[in-house]
Design an enzyme around this catalytic site. Structure first.
Site, short mmCIF file in Angstrom:
data_model
loop_
_atom_site.label_atom_id
_atom_site.label_comp_id
_atom_site.label_asym_id
_atom_site.label_seq_id
_atom_site.Cartn_x
_atom_site.Cartn_y
_atom_site.Cartn_z
N ASP A 13 0.75 -1.19 0.12
CA ASP A 13 -0.16 -0.03 -0.05
C ASP A 13 0.75 1.44 -0.07
OD1 ASP A 13 -2.15 -1.71 0.18
OD2 ASP A 13 -1.97 -1.47 2.35
N LYS A 16 2.04 2.13 -5.13
CA LYS A 16 2.52 1.46 -6.48
C LYS A 16 1.56 1.77 -7.54
CE LYS A 16 2.71 -2.44 -4.25
NZ LYS A 16 2.15 -2.09 -3.06
N ALA A 39 -4.11 -7.79 -3.68
CA ALA A 39 -3.66 -6.59 -3.78
C ALA A 39 -4.91 -5.62 -4.03
CB ALA A 39 -2.61 -6.55 -5.02
N GLY A 40 -4.55 -4.14 -3.84
CA GLY A 40 -5.55 -3.23 -4.23
C GLY A 40 -4.61 -2.15 -4.51
N HIS A 41 -4.59 -1.67 -5.85
CA HIS A 41 -3.77 -0.55 -6.05
C HIS A 41 -4.75 0.59 -6.55
CE1 HIS A 41 -0.24 -3.41 -7.09
NE2 HIS A 41 -0.54 -3.52 -5.75
N THR A 128 -5.54 -11.50 3.58
CA THR A 128 -6.77 -10.94 3.05
C THR A 128 -8.02 -11.78 2.79
OG1 THR A 128 -5.81 -11.32 1.00
CG2 THR A 128 -5.33 -9.32 1.95
N ARG A 142 2.67 -28.52 -6.65
CA ARG A 142 2.48 -29.14 -8.08
C ARG A 142 0.99 -29.96 -8.06
NH1 ARG A 142 7.93 -32.22 -7.68
NH2 ARG A 142 7.10 -32.23 -5.67
N GLN A 223 2.02 -6.07 -3.19
CA GLN A 223 2.53 -6.17 -1.88
C GLN A 223 3.78 -5.37 -1.59
OE1 GLN A 223 1.42 -9.77 -3.40
NE2 GLN A 223 -0.42 -8.79 -2.49
N THR A 300 -9.72 -4.72 1.84
CA THR A 300 -10.57 -5.40 2.66
C THR A 300 -11.22 -4.21 3.56
OG1 THR A 300 -8.78 -5.45 4.38
CG2 THR A 300 -9.09 -7.40 3.01
N GLY A 301 -10.93 -3.15 3.58
CA GLY A 301 -11.36 -2.13 4.28
C GLY A 301 -10.92 -1.90 5.80
N LEU A 331 3.71 12.12 1.73
CA LEU A 331 4.87 13.19 2.32
C LEU A 331 3.66 14.03 3.06
CD1 LEU A 331 7.52 13.82 3.20
CD2 LEU A 331 7.50 15.76 1.33
N VAL A 413 2.34 14.10 -3.15
CA VAL A 413 1.86 14.98 -2.19
C VAL A 413 0.65 15.12 -2.32
CG1 VAL A 413 3.89 16.63 -2.18
CG2 VAL A 413 2.36 17.04 -3.95
N GLY A 414 0.13 13.96 -2.58
CA GLY A 414 -1.37 13.79 -2.66
C GLY A 414 -1.92 12.57 -3.60
P1 GDP Z 1 -0.70 0.25 -3.52
O1 GDP Z 1 -1.24 -0.77 -3.01
O2 GDP Z 1 0.88 0.59 -3.34
O3 GDP Z 1 -1.06 0.75 -4.87
O4 GDP Z 1 -1.51 1.57 -2.60
P2 GDP Z 1 -2.82 1.62 -2.11
O5 GDP Z 1 -3.47 2.18 -3.43
O6 GDP Z 1 -3.40 0.47 -1.58
O7 GDP Z 1 -2.68 2.65 -1.13
C1 GDP Z 1 -2.16 4.01 -1.34
C2 GDP Z 1 -3.24 5.15 -0.90
O8 GDP Z 1 -2.69 6.29 -0.79
C3 GDP Z 1 -4.25 5.12 -2.03
O9 GDP Z 1 -5.58 5.61 -1.40
C4 GDP Z 1 -3.65 6.48 -3.03
O10 GDP Z 1 -4.77 6.99 -3.67
C5 GDP Z 1 -3.12 7.19 -1.73
N1 GDP Z 1 -1.82 8.02 -2.34
C6 GDP Z 1 -1.02 7.54 -3.05
N2 GDP Z 1 0.00 8.45 -3.06
C7 GDP Z 1 -0.38 9.56 -2.30
C8 GDP Z 1 0.16 10.63 -1.74
O11 GDP Z 1 1.27 10.98 -2.25
N3 GDP Z 1 -0.48 11.64 -0.83
C9 GDP Z 1 -1.60 10.99 -0.48
N4 GDP Z 1 -2.31 11.89 0.43
N5 GDP Z 1 -2.29 9.97 -0.85
C10 GDP Z 1 -1.57 9.24 -1.70
P1 IMO Z 2 -0.78 -4.16 -2.38
O1 IMO Z 2 -0.35 -4.62 -3.40
C1 IMO Z 2 -1.02 -4.55 2.32
C2 IMO Z 2 -0.90 -8.71 3.67
C3 IMO Z 2 -2.07 -9.00 4.52
C4 IMO Z 2 -1.60 -10.22 5.50
C5 IMO Z 2 -0.34 -10.59 4.63
C6 IMO Z 2 -0.77 -12.07 3.95
O2 IMO Z 2 -2.02 -3.33 -2.33
O3 IMO Z 2 0.00 -3.44 -1.44
P2 IMO Z 2 -2.37 -12.83 2.15
O4 IMO Z 2 -3.53 -12.48 1.70
O5 IMO Z 2 -1.41 -12.25 1.07
O6 IMO Z 2 -2.00 -14.22 2.33
O7 IMO Z 2 -2.21 -11.92 3.34
O8 IMO Z 2 -0.10 -9.89 3.45
N1 IMO Z 2 -1.13 -8.19 2.41
C7 IMO Z 2 -1.14 -6.90 1.79
N2 IMO Z 2 -0.81 -5.70 2.82
N3 IMO Z 2 -1.11 -4.69 0.77
C8 IMO Z 2 -1.18 -5.50 0.08
O9 IMO Z 2 -1.15 -5.70 -1.43
C9 IMO Z 2 -1.30 -6.80 0.44
N4 IMO Z 2 -1.35 -8.04 0.24
C10 IMO Z 2 -1.39 -8.93 1.32
O10 IMO Z 2 -2.83 -7.92 5.13
O11 IMO Z 2 -0.81 -9.36 6.51
MG MG Z 3 -2.83 -1.80 -1.80
#
Ligand code: GDP
Ligand code: IMO
Ligand code: MG
Length: 438
Positions: A13, A16, A39-41, A128, A142, A223, A300-301, A331, A413-414
């Protein structure tokens, strides 16, 4: 050597998705290398907020091929839902490609994920519950079913019969659960296979052909390196390798074809799920970070655990992954803090560790040693260039660089696309606030 790896340097998180989206404007292909729908990007554009689980974060750049590599585990229902959701928002999904070698997350995998977590009782991983661990376990044991199998009814019939029989015995005898009906699952898998057929290719061939033409590609990891199955806080890790080496393996790219390893780090720490986090804040400061950073899991919220930047852990991941450039995100979240801290060592008994210990028990018992610096108490969210940052913020960035031993090139920065500063290419297109990101 035209491949760039985008990986997380912490516990996931880090942003990426945002970095991948920004850099994808300059390339024709993004390959997702590992993980699954755990993953949740997040990508935020003028069209709104997009939360991507399996499809590479280049998909919002028209014409970008979005390849799901062999190292990913794919739950076909989730992938199709994600594709339909994007199409409903007028996103072009014709560039999606899925590796025929990718393993399939079957309905018994999330079920086993939940059951395995429940028997760990107080010692659960906090997964998750998407079935990633059980799917990767079957892959290396396998026992996996792959995307290619879904396209060949006779092969699927034979393999599924064997695998489901063994899984049903496990579900019934070990956990007292109802068994899964073969015929329904077989036909569901065939149906998914037919829908995915137009997108399924030998992605390693496509990737290598693209590289052979001298074209640039991005490899997007899921991750973060602190969740790596080998070098993370085992067993509180994910079941794949979210590292530069894992990126090569999962995408079908050789190490010598990689030009840049861009690691994304937050300006502080977050973690979801269990496991050690020596710089964790369980107080009001941690809550302030959570609220300002909107630190709730994308998948997962769940509220994310928060803490100060962990310099020991960051040094560990930067070194092990040969990080050549860093993107420091969020930042702006620290804009309102009078003081910012960095964990500079783990004190354990009479020792001070500067590396991450192998045993999670030792990390758990460690106390953080702190390096304090003054905050900047200014809104950075509208700043366009690195020079505009307050001096205290620049000092913080350069202290982080000393832990990372790599240049911090991008500063977030956002959450919006344009809220990303490229320190080395500061010019912006005429009349636009959007940075030219390379
Ligand atoms: P990822 O899994 O690495 O792609 O990251 P996530 O999307 O799960 O979590 C990053 C969160 O930070 C998301 O809600 C983005 O919209 C937010 N975000 C990313 N870069 C910035 C930043 O520079 N500033 C702020 N305030 N939010 C950011
Ligand atoms: P992104 O790509 C943050 C964490 C879970 C748990 C551990 C194992 O959005 O950064 P799993 O379901 O993979 O067996 O869970 O890894 N985890 C993450 N934490 N961001 C993720 O993906 C994650 N994917 C798995 O919370 O601690
Ligand atoms: Mg994420």
């Amino acid at each position: 050597m035209p491949a760039t790896i985008i990986m997380g340097g912490q516990w996931g998180d880090e942003g990426k998705g945002k970095l991948t989206d920004a850099l994808a404007a300059n390339v024709g292909m993004v390959v997702r290398a590992n993980g699954g729908s755990n993953a949740g990007h997040t990508v935020q554009t003028d069209a709104g907020v997009f939360k991507l689980h399996l499809i590479p974060s280049g998909v919002l750049n028209p014409g970008c091929l979005c390849v799901i590599g062999a190292g990913v585990v794919v739950e076909p229902g989730t992938l199709l839902e994600e594709m339909d959701g994007l199409a409903a928002r007028s996103v072009d999904i014709s560039g999606v490609r899925v590796s025929e070698r990718a393993h399939v997350v079957l309905p018994y995998h999330p079920q086993l994920d939940r059951l395995e977590e429940s028997v760990r009782e107080g010692d659960n991983i906090g997964t998750t519950l998407r079935g990633n661990g059980p799917a990767y376990a079957d892959k290396v044991a396998r026992h996996g079913i792959r995307i290619a199998d879904l396209l060949r009814p006779e092969i699927l019939r034979r393999k599924l019969a064997i695998e489901l029989d063994s899984k049903n015995r496990q579900l019934e005898l070990l956990y007292g659960e109802a068994s899964i009906e073969y015929s329904t699952l077989y036909h569901q898998l065939l149906g998914w296979g037919e829908r995915l057929r137009p997108y399924v290719v030998s992605t390693e061939v496509l990737v290598q052909d693209t590289l052979a033409q001298g074209e640039e590609i991005l490899i997007e990891c899921a991750q973060g390196a602190l969740l790596d199955v080998d070098y993370g806080s085992y067993p509180y890790v994910t079941s794949s390798s979210p590292t530069a080496a894992g990126a090569c393996q999962g995408a079908g790219v050789a190490p010598m074809q990689v030009r840049r390893v861009l690691a994304v780090y937050k300006a502080y720490s977050t973690r979801v799920g269990s496991g050690p986090m020596p710089s964790e804040l369980s107080d009001d400061t941690g809550e302030r970070i959570r609220v300002r950073g909107r630190e709730y899991g994308t998948t997962t919220g769940r509220p994310r655990r928060t803490g100060w930047f962990d310099g020991v852990a960051a040094r560990h991941t930067s070194r092990l992954n040969g990080v050549s450039e860093v993107a420091l995100t969020l930042l702006d979240v620290l804009d309102t803090f009078e003081q910012v801290r960095i964990c500079s060592g783990y004190s354990l008994g009479d020792r001070v560790l500067r590396h991450v210990p192998a045993l999670s028990e030792d990390s758990e018992a460690a106390n953080a040693q702190w390096l304090d610096s003054p905050g900047w108490l200014r809104d950075t969210s509208q700043l366009l260039t690195y020079e505009d940052l307050p001096p205290e913020a620049k000092a913080y960035v350069s202290t982080l660089e000393s832990f990372l031993a790599a240049p911090i090139r991008y500063v977030g920065v956002g959450p919006a696309r344009e809220q990303l500063i490229d320190r080395f290419t500061p010019q912006r297109a005429a009349g636009s606030t959007a940075p030219v990101i390379r």
